[in-house]
Structures are given as structure tokens and as C-alpha cells.
Design an enzyme around this catalytic site. Structure first.
Site, short mmCIF file in Angstrom:
data_model
loop_
_atom_site.label_atom_id
_atom_site.label_comp_id
_atom_site.label_asym_id
_atom_site.label_seq_id
_atom_site.Cartn_x
_atom_site.Cartn_y
_atom_site.Cartn_z
N THR A 28 1.98 -1.78 4.37
CA THR A 28 1.64 -0.86 3.28
C THR A 28 1.34 -1.54 1.93
OG1 THR A 28 2.75 0.85 4.49
CG2 THR A 28 2.30 1.11 1.75
N SER A 30 -1.09 -3.02 -1.52
CA SER A 30 -2.62 -3.47 -1.95
C SER A 30 -2.91 -4.93 -1.17
CB SER A 30 -2.62 -3.67 -3.48
OG SER A 30 -1.66 -4.73 -3.85
N GLY A 82 3.39 -6.62 2.92
CA GLY A 82 3.66 -7.59 1.64
C GLY A 82 5.25 -7.50 1.21
N ASP A 84 7.79 -7.20 -2.49
CA ASP A 84 7.85 -7.16 -4.11
C ASP A 84 8.56 -8.35 -4.42
OD1 ASP A 84 6.58 -4.47 -4.56
OD2 ASP A 84 8.22 -3.90 -3.18
N GLY A 97 6.05 0.49 -2.71
CA GLY A 97 5.20 1.73 -2.29
C GLY A 97 5.78 2.76 -1.65
N GLU A 103 8.56 0.53 7.35
CA GLU A 103 8.41 -0.78 7.35
C GLU A 103 9.47 -1.45 8.02
OE1 GLU A 103 5.65 -0.98 3.07
OE2 GLU A 103 7.76 -1.55 3.24
C1 5RP Z 1 5.53 -0.78 0.05
C2 5RP Z 1 5.83 -2.35 -0.15
C3 5RP Z 1 4.72 -3.43 -0.36
O1 5RP Z 1 4.72 -4.27 0.70
C4 5RP Z 1 5.26 -4.15 -1.79
O2 5RP Z 1 5.29 -2.91 -2.59
C5 5RP Z 1 3.99 -4.94 -2.24
O3 5RP Z 1 2.93 -4.24 -2.33
P1 5RP Z 1 1.69 -5.05 -2.86
O4 5RP Z 1 0.95 -5.71 -1.65
O5 5RP Z 1 0.67 -3.94 -3.50
O6 5RP Z 1 1.80 -6.05 -4.04
O7 5RP Z 1 6.97 -2.91 0.18
O8 5RP Z 1 6.50 -0.28 0.44
#
Ligand code: 5RP
Length: 218
Positions: A28, A30, A82, A84, A97, A103
């Protein structure tokens, strides 16, 4: 190169890990959205995907990729998601997210976890990004008090209810020197559904988009 271009480059680089004929797990965010867009090009090569969120499910369905039930697929070949934050041991903070529980389930059920990100996500020590914890709503205050005992400052994420009907507490002020230990400690707190530390099961490959190309760390 913009951050979005770096995310897209990392996402496209993950395509080479997709195993033709096998179901894959899709995360999940961007960066993953770019991966889903890239998947559209090879959609006839894969029977379907297991999704980690309602948002990714919608996006996968839109491009014609069947979304399958993890209980029916068995072990997945790869999981692409992805992060953070990531450290050089490929331990991650995830959950920005709010999709961390699904996940972690899909990552755990996959043979290989490919993490895709722009290079700003690589850090020396995890913890600058507030650590997300999914919590059963009635346990929110209790979990908060336990987090304070561990040295963190808990903040309820305003107005967010997860796909599982729970709340998110974001923990600030942590310098996570031993991610495996902290993950285990937080998992012990009653009412915690999932902590967004992926250290016990880190990623297997980290693909980082940089201005000089995609860097692969294993
Ligand atoms: C969602 C996540 C995402 O992988 C994480 O927030 C990274 O997001 P982005 O690709 O938008 O930077 O853990 O729960």
C-alpha cells in the site's frame, strides 16, 4: 530527480522479481501505486494478487488484476511494498498509510519481501518517523501508558480507522537501537494488534530510487 520519480524508478525495478504464473502480494502507498501501474503491463503473466488494503484492491481491480483471498492462495512468491523508514539491515518502519496489519500478514506469508522506496527512506537508526501501532479502540489509553514506559510519546492518529476497524497510535521520540527487541516488547502489550516495526521479518531486498539509478540492497 523528484521524490516521485525516485519512487517510480524503484517500483519499476521490482517488476523483475515478479514470478510469471504465480500470485504475488501487493502492499500500500504512493510507491506501490507506481508498482501497480507497472503491473498493468504484465497482467496477463500473473493469475492475480493478494492486496494489503482496500485502496490497493481498488487500484488492482481497475487495471484488471484479480484480487485473491490469502486463505486460498497459500504461500506467495513475492510481496512488494514500500516503507516509511528502512535501515541497512532492511528492518523497516511501516504503517504511514495505516495498512500495517495486513501488510505484516502478507509479508509473513511471502517467500521474498521486496521493499521499494526513494532513497530518503534509508536511515541510520529507525525512529525519526513516528512508529505506527494499530490498537483495539478500548485499549487506546492503556497502550499509550505502556508506550510511555518504553520511552515513547504516543499520539492518536486523528480521524483514522483502519480497514480492520481499529485506531492508530503514532509513537514519537524513539531511537530504535534494537528493533527486534522493541517489536517483541510492543507485541506483548494487550490491545496491540500490530506494531509497524518489521524487524523480526525484515525485507529481503531493498530497491532504492536514487538520482544515479536504482540501488539494490540485499
Ligand atoms: C502503508 C505503508 C507504506 O508502505 C508507507 O507508508 C510508505 O508509503 P509511500 O510509498 O507513500 O511513501 O506502510 O501502511
Amino acid at each position: 530527480m523528484t521524490q516521485d520519480e525516485a519512487k517510480k524508478a524503484a517500483a519499476e525495478a521490482a517488476l523483475k522479481y515478479v514470478v510469471p504464473g504465480e500470485v504475488l502480494g501487493v502492499g500500500t502507498g504512493s510507491t506501490v501505486n507506481y508498482f501497480i501501474d507497472a503491473l498493468a503491463r504484465i497482467r496477463d503473466d500473473i493469475p492475480g494478487a493478494v492486496s494489503s488494503s482496500n485502496a490497493s484492491t481498488e487500484r488492482l481491480k481497475k487495471i484488471g488484476i484479480p484480487v485473491l483471498d490469502l486463505n486460498k492462495t497459500g504461500t506467495l512468491s513475492i510481496y512488494v511494498d514500500g516503507a516509511d523508514e528502512a535501515n541497512k539491515h532492511l528492518q523497516l518502519i511501516k504503517g504511514g498509510g495505516a495498512a500495517l496489519t495486513r501488510e505484516k500478514i502478507v509479508a509473513g506469508a511471502s517467500r521474498k519481501f521486496i521493499c521499494i522506496a526513494d532513497e530518503s527512506k534509508l536511515v541510520g537508526v529507525l525512529g525519526k518517523f513516528p512508529l505506527p501501532i494499530e490498537v483495539i479502540p478500548m485499549a487506546q489509553s492503556y497502550v499509550g501508558r505502556e508506550i510511555v514506559k518504553l520511552g515513547g510519546q504516543p499520539y492518536l492518529r486523528d480521524g483514522v480507522i483502519t480497514d480492520n476497524g481499529n485506531v492508530i497510535i503514532d509513537v514519537r521520540g524513539l531511537e530504535i537501537l534494537d528493533p527486534v527487541k522493541l517489536e517483541a516488547q510492543i507485541n506483548q502489550i494487550a490491545g496491540v494488534v500490530t506494531v509497524g516495526l518489521f524487524a523480526h521479518r525484515p525485507a529481503d531486498v531493498l530497491l532504492l530510487g536514487t538520482p544515479v539509478g536504482v540501488k539494490e540492497i540485499k
